[in-house]
Design an enzyme around this catalytic site. Structure first.
Site: not given
Ligand code: LMR
Length: 393
Positions: A127, A208, A210, A243
């Site tokens: 991410w 992590d 999520a 989420k």
């Molecule tokens: C994403 O990866 O799109 C979500 O986790 C929102 C974000 O904050 O980036």
């Protein structure tokens, strides 16, 4: 003093939101930010969340401060949800945080405090905000190989080779389920190999998580995290409620530090200290409604039913897209889409073709070709599949 500031690169995921909004085409498709959308393109408030908010509204008689760790009932409920009985409760220090991002930030701050020279091993890709926060904090980042560009699965051997070079004092960041941005995940045998590697190297693991409940099911998605905490001496767990409870804007998350019961008082007070330094008391409203849902058997059952429907709808969109692409391409080279789990799939194409999809077809996905599958519906699947083929992906 502020004339020394220089512009920061915009967050690529968030920049897409504005570009999509500004696009007048009615046929446009938003596969950008990771937000669940129903078949009509709405992100509804879940039934149990609405009901819990009503209960909180009816019964809450004070908005005074909670504690630096947040409401202890939230920690208990979330530990039960994420870790279940994997380790005794007295081994777990936990603080509420502003969303999963807040939990990641606090975890990285803790690592920096414990060992400023720690190297943080992250999957390639991960991410983008993981990288951004780690860079901001000045922690050294070491990418480990993860995504196999040919199979669009995990290159497990390469991952194991790379994380084996982490040592005591380093952190290995793992996605508990529904890997963001690829959608490619380890199976349970591969998780066992990761655990064995961490046991051998003495590196600390951080999970992590999520998207619990978006992949193979609530229990299944937590299985790897539970195994990690029960097999390793110290594990950090950053969990988000954004989420799976659909409470994105409430900023609801939790950071857990699992260690020995004798270390727990120090761990707990350090996490609370870090909360105090950054924002003092964590937000309470989202945490309170999540706690209300998790501790009321009727609301919890209804939440699970709705979450399961969300999960199944994403799975069926994946399958439909893979089928349609197979029909159009005359090959099964897109079959990986049905194998991936969670909200995202990495299509595995070039930034140029991602740009072409946006400009020529109004298809918005992140530049690394991450698609949010929940941005689709039955009508959009054939349109997207045709665009992917026409574009030459
Ligand atoms: C994403 O990866 O799109 C979500 O986790 C929102 C974000 O904050 O980036």
């Amino acid at each position: 003093m502020f004339d020394t500031l220089s512009p920061q690169a915009p967050d690529k995921i968030l920049a897409l939101i504005k570009m999509f909004r500004d696009d007048p085409r009615e046929t446009k498709i938003d596969l950008g930010v990771g937000v669940y959308k129903d078949a009509d393109g709405n992100t509804p408030v879940m039934r149990a969340i609405k009901a819990a908010e009503q209960i909180v509204w009816d019964t809450q008689d004070s908005k005074s401060y909670t504690g630096l760790a947040g409401d202890p009932a939230f920690a208990d409920a979330m530990i039960d949800l994420v870790l279940s009985e994997a380790v005794p409760r007295d081994q777990i220090a936990a603080v509420a945080t502003p969303g999963g991002t807040g939990a990641c930030r606090q975890a990285f701050e803790l690592v920096k405090m414990a060992n400023p020279k720690a190297r943080v091993f992250v999957s390639n890709p991960t991410w983008p905000n993981h990288l951004s926060i780690l860079n901001y904090l000045g922690l050294e980042v070491v990418p480990y190989r993860y995504f196999d560009a040919d199979s669009r699965g995990v290159d497990t051997q390469a991952m194991l080779d790379d994380i084996s070079t982490a040592g005591p004092g380093d952190l290995v960041l793992l996605h508990g389920c529904c890997h963001n941005p690829t959608g490619a995940n380890l199976n349970s045998v591969e998780w066992d190999a990761v655990i064995a590697s961490l046991q051998a190297s003495g590196a600390t693991a951080m999970v992590d998580i999520a998207y619990q409940g978006f992949g193979d099911g609530l229990e299944e998605d937590a299985a790897a995290t539970r195994k990690l905490v029960s097999s390793l001496p110290n594990v950090l767990v950053a969990a988000s409620c954004s989420k799976n409870f659909g409470v994105y804007r409430e900023r609801t998350g939790i950071l857990m530090l699992v260690g020995s019961s004798s270390a727990r008082p120090l761990n707990q007070s350090t996490l609370e200290y870090l909360n105090r330094q950054n924002y003092s008391f964590p937000p309470d409203h989202g945490a309170r409604i999540v706690t209300t849902v998790l501790t009321d058997p009727g609301l919890r059952a209804d939440w699970q039913t709705e979450l399961e429907a969300v999960r199944l709808s994403m799975l069926s969109l994946r399958q439909d897209l893979a089928n349609e692409l197979q029909r159009l391409a005359g090959s099964d080279r897109f079959a990986f889409l049905a194998q991936h789990r969670g909200m995202f799939s990495r299509l595995g194409t070039t930034p140029d073709l991602v740009e072409k999809l946006r400009i020529d077809y109004g298809v918005y996905m992140v530049g690394d070709s991450r698609m949010n599958i929940a941005g689709l519906n039955a009508q959009k699947v054939p349109i997207l599949a045709q665009a992917i083929i026409d574009c030459g992906v």
